[in-house]
Enzyme design. Sequence first.
Site, short mmCIF file in Angstrom:
data_model
loop_
_atom_site.label_atom_id
_atom_site.label_comp_id
_atom_site.label_asym_id
_atom_site.label_seq_id
_atom_site.Cartn_x
_atom_site.Cartn_y
_atom_site.Cartn_z
N TRP A 1 0.82 -1.22 0.00
CA TRP A 1 0.00 0.00 0.00
C TRP A 1 0.85 1.26 0.00
O TRP A 1 0.49 2.25 -0.65
CB TRP A 1 -0.97 -0.04 1.18
CG TRP A 1 -1.97 -1.13 1.02
CD1 TRP A 1 -2.07 -2.29 1.74
CD2 TRP A 1 -2.98 -1.22 0.00
NE1 TRP A 1 -3.08 -3.07 1.25
CE2 TRP A 1 -3.67 -2.45 0.19
CE3 TRP A 1 -3.39 -0.38 -1.04
CZ2 TRP A 1 -4.72 -2.86 -0.63
CZ3 TRP A 1 -4.43 -0.78 -1.86
CH2 TRP A 1 -5.09 -2.00 -1.64
N ASP B 1 -1.69 6.84 6.60
CA ASP B 1 -2.75 6.00 6.05
C ASP B 1 -3.03 4.93 7.10
O ASP B 1 -2.24 4.02 7.30
CB ASP B 1 -2.29 5.37 4.73
CG ASP B 1 -3.28 4.34 4.19
OD1 ASP B 1 -4.36 4.17 4.79
OD2 ASP B 1 -2.98 3.71 3.16
N LYS C 1 -12.60 -1.81 7.02
CA LYS C 1 -11.88 -2.79 7.81
C LYS C 1 -12.22 -2.68 9.30
O LYS C 1 -12.52 -3.67 9.94
CB LYS C 1 -10.38 -2.65 7.58
CG LYS C 1 -9.97 -2.80 6.11
CD LYS C 1 -8.50 -2.57 5.90
CE LYS C 1 -8.12 -2.50 4.42
NZ LYS C 1 -8.31 -3.77 3.72
#
Length: 362
Positions: free
Chosen positions: A103, A173, A197
């Site tokens: 990511w 993030d 999530k």
Amino acid sequence: MTKRAYNFNAGPAALPLEVLQQGQEEFINFLDSGMSIMEMSHRSPIYEQVHNEVQSLLRELMGIPDSYKILLLQGGASTQFAMVPMNLLPAGKVGAYVMTGSWSEKAIKEAQLFGETAVAASSEADKFNRIPDLSAIKLPDNAAYLHVTSNETIEGTQYQTFPDTGDVTLIGDMSSDIMSRPVDVSRFGMIYAGAQKNLGPSGVTIVIAREDMVLASPKNIPTMMRYETHAKNNSLYNTPPSFSVYLAGLMLKWVKAKGGVADIEKINRDKTRLIYDTIDQSGGFYRGFADQGSRSLMNITFRIHTEELEKQFVKESEAHGFVGLKGHRSVGGLRASTYNAVPMESCKALADFMADFQKRNG
């Protein structure tokens, strides 16, 4: 109702049963309005109350200072990979990134489209199985910000502490571990996270940022890509993902009812310990991928000594009601995602299954 699966999906991920049930009960007629919240105007007083309550709960549960704006956006964290440099990386400055896995790699690739970037530290040489030593982070003199990915979902690594960046803005993030443990928001200029999530369903993205950062967007970028647009309009410039926002609100109330983020962290540590202990005590039958000092509370990645046994593990686990244990296609192996809503019972069942699988195949 049939038995619910042991859901270890990496995202969209498990939601608490009581949250789903409340959403079901209120789905057709929300607050005696005669409508579902999916049907009503986002300008209506009923929806605005839900919208504002989500922001209020986030501020309370995360200890967000009054000098920060909370935005409820769309497009997932992947859109933030572009919005961050579009808004915050001016000419003559450098966007610095710590490379910790899949990511963070995607984030820096997007930033490279808009300005100069630098890798401030990387664990690529170790196949991203750890978080780099914070002392190894080298910030450029003209850094606009330092971007970190707090938890790498695919590799299963997580920052245990965050770097001190001094006068350089720290951006995080936190898509896969937001609200899984207390975080000092004031150390960050911006935090962003897709909700799917730990905070609810897919569709809404949370951005938490200092006012000075979001109220001075460049005027040469599209209106919808300016943080300023959403900050000045309470994230109601366009139609928000109203049902996702509503469910995120139910999830936040669930966290509060559990005692808040600190108590959620204790639960997370207890339930993931069951699985990590099973790995560590297997005599090498199971091998954790992440370095022990970088292990994630949210994504437990591990291997078995042959791919054939890994395939058998996945097949048998699915037959026993487990979902989502196959590792990401880019790295292989096995992965159990133990987000906030994954219950202790599921983790205990997985630990028992792992022990039995080893007994039969070791």
